[in-house]
Design a protein around this motif. Structure first.
Motif, PDB file in Angstrom:
ATOM      1  N   VAL A  64     -21.548 -77.632 -45.183  1.00  0.00           N
ATOM      2  CA  VAL A  64     -20.357 -77.646 -46.032  1.00  0.00           C
ATOM      3  C   VAL A  64     -20.105 -79.104 -46.383  1.00  0.00           C
ATOM      4  CG1 VAL A  64     -17.893 -77.090 -46.182  1.00  0.00           C
ATOM      5  CG2 VAL A  64     -19.370 -75.698 -44.742  1.00  0.00           C
ATOM      6  N   VAL A 121     -15.430 -77.586 -52.534  1.00  0.00           N
ATOM      7  CA  VAL A 121     -16.346 -77.663 -51.406  1.00  0.00           C
ATOM      8  C   VAL A 121     -17.643 -76.981 -51.810  1.00  0.00           C
ATOM      9  CG1 VAL A 121     -14.615 -77.805 -49.572  1.00  0.00           C
ATOM     10  CG2 VAL A 121     -15.391 -75.586 -50.342  1.00  0.00           C
ATOM     11  N   THR A 122     -18.738 -77.554 -51.379  1.00  0.00           N
ATOM     12  CA  THR A 122     -20.055 -76.982 -51.678  1.00  0.00           C
ATOM     13  C   THR A 122     -20.683 -76.554 -50.364  1.00  0.00           C
ATOM     14  OG1 THR A 122     -20.313 -78.385 -53.619  1.00  0.00           O
ATOM     15  CG2 THR A 122     -22.329 -77.438 -52.687  1.00  0.00           C
ATOM     16  N   VAL A 123     -21.223 -75.352 -50.349  1.00  0.00           N
ATOM     17  CA  VAL A 123     -21.866 -74.824 -49.153  1.00  0.00           C
ATOM     18  C   VAL A 123     -23.328 -74.524 -49.453  1.00  0.00           C
ATOM     19  CG1 VAL A 123     -19.738 -73.896 -48.178  1.00  0.00           C
ATOM     20  CG2 VAL A 123     -21.082 -72.473 -49.684  1.00  0.00           C
ATOM     21  N   LYS A 138     -23.547 -72.862 -53.243  1.00  0.00           N
ATOM     22  CA  LYS A 138     -22.442 -72.475 -54.115  1.00  0.00           C
ATOM     23  C   LYS A 138     -21.283 -73.446 -53.925  1.00  0.00           C
ATOM     24  CE  LYS A 138     -20.056 -68.406 -55.740  1.00  0.00           C
ATOM     25  NZ  LYS A 138     -20.048 -66.965 -55.700  1.00  0.00           N
ATOM     26  N   THR A 139     -20.566 -73.719 -55.011  1.00  0.00           N
ATOM     27  CA  THR A 139     -19.384 -74.569 -54.960  1.00  0.00           C
ATOM     28  C   THR A 139     -18.156 -73.697 -55.189  1.00  0.00           C
ATOM     29  OG1 THR A 139     -20.612 -76.501 -55.727  1.00  0.00           O
ATOM     30  CG2 THR A 139     -18.211 -76.559 -56.000  1.00  0.00           C
ATOM     31  N   PHE A 140     -17.167 -73.869 -54.323  1.00  0.00           N
ATOM     32  CA  PHE A 140     -15.904 -73.135 -54.409  1.00  0.00           C
ATOM     33  C   PHE A 140     -14.794 -74.116 -54.773  1.00  0.00           C
ATOM     34  CE2 PHE A 140     -18.586 -70.706 -51.566  1.00  0.00           C
ATOM     35  CZ  PHE A 140     -18.406 -69.411 -52.018  1.00  0.00           C
ATOM     36  N   ALA A 143     -11.405 -74.920 -49.916  1.00  0.00           N
ATOM     37  CA  ALA A 143     -11.890 -74.347 -48.658  1.00  0.00           C
ATOM     38  C   ALA A 143     -11.347 -72.941 -48.425  1.00  0.00           C
ATOM     39  CB  ALA A 143     -11.533 -75.252 -47.488  1.00  0.00           C
ATOM     40  N   MET A 146     -13.425 -70.548 -50.341  1.00  0.00           N
ATOM     41  CA  MET A 146     -14.720 -70.446 -49.668  1.00  0.00           C
ATOM     42  C   MET A 146     -14.633 -69.491 -48.480  1.00  0.00           C
ATOM     43  SD  MET A 146     -16.720 -73.146 -47.232  1.00  0.00           S
ATOM     44  CE  MET A 146     -15.295 -73.106 -46.187  1.00  0.00           C
ATOM     45  N   HIS A 147     -13.609 -69.659 -47.643  1.00  0.00           N
ATOM     46  CA  HIS A 147     -13.457 -68.797 -46.467  1.00  0.00           C
ATOM     47  C   HIS A 147     -13.213 -67.342 -46.877  1.00  0.00           C
ATOM     48  CE1 HIS A 147     -13.826 -71.786 -43.386  1.00  0.00           C
ATOM     49  NE2 HIS A 147     -12.897 -72.534 -43.939  1.00  0.00           N
ATOM     50  N   THR A 150     -16.735 -66.054 -47.894  1.00  0.00           N
ATOM     51  CA  THR A 150     -17.862 -66.099 -46.956  1.00  0.00           C
ATOM     52  C   THR A 150     -17.487 -65.716 -45.517  1.00  0.00           C
ATOM     53  OG1 THR A 150     -17.547 -68.461 -46.478  1.00  0.00           O
ATOM     54  CG2 THR A 150     -19.021 -67.881 -48.323  1.00  0.00           C
ATOM     55  N   PHE A 154     -19.239 -69.970 -42.907  1.00  0.00           N
ATOM     56  CA  PHE A 154     -19.055 -71.418 -42.993  1.00  0.00           C
ATOM     57  C   PHE A 154     -17.799 -71.885 -42.265  1.00  0.00           C
ATOM     58  CE2 PHE A 154     -21.790 -70.239 -46.501  1.00  0.00           C
ATOM     59  CZ  PHE A 154     -22.834 -71.150 -46.331  1.00  0.00           C
TER      60      PHE A 154
END
Length: 156
Positions: A64, A121-123, A138-140, A143, A146-147, A150, A154
């Protein structure tokens, strides 16, 4: 080059090298063709943890990073023979990846609300899961988003 810029460069270089090394290590460490019988309930060629299986050399390096790579963190996750590695929620993450058949785009979306604050954030996920190659990025927008997308994957 300033000390801060130099440190950021070193961290990005180390994480990038680790992410590239995972597929190389797993492809070089792949066992010879398994000539043992297929475990009950699985089809020939399907990944399993019985005789002749990988025994833990497979894994996915998860990372991340913040906007402009201002910060970055990563962990190695291994799901075979049992969930382990440096991920604090390894069992939940392996279960989520199994439910999505290793496809991170197919992870079930969480519920809840996130702010519209833009703090990208990029994961990334690189390596192999249950014998299947994983190479995902992928970039969200933040955070929280993203959570939501995913789950535990992450969350480290």
């Amino acid at each position: 080059m300033s000390t801060r810029t130099s440190a950021r460069y070193l961290v990005r270089t180390a994480v990038a090298a680790a992410a590239l090394a995972v597929p190389l290590l797993t492809s070089q460490a792949a066992p010879a063709a398994d000539t043992t019988s297929t475990p009950a309930g699985s089809s020939p060629g399907s990944p399993h943890t019985g005789p002749g299986s990988d025994g833990g050399t497979q894994g996915v390096f998860l990372s991340v990073s913040g906007s402009g790579d201002t910060w970055i963190r990563g962990v190695m996750l291994r799901c075979e023979p049992t969930p382990h590695g440096h991920h604090p929620r390894a069992a939940e993450t392996c279960a989520a990846l199994d439910a999505a058949h290793g496809d991170l785009d197919a992870l079930p979306a969480g519920s809840g609300r996130c702010t519209m604050q833009y703090d990208p954030v990029t994961v990334t996920a690189r390596g192999s899961h249950r014998g299947q190659a994983v190479n995902w990025k992928k970039t969200f927008s933040n955070a929280c988003v993203m959570h939501q997308a995913t789950g535990p994957v992450f969350d480290f």
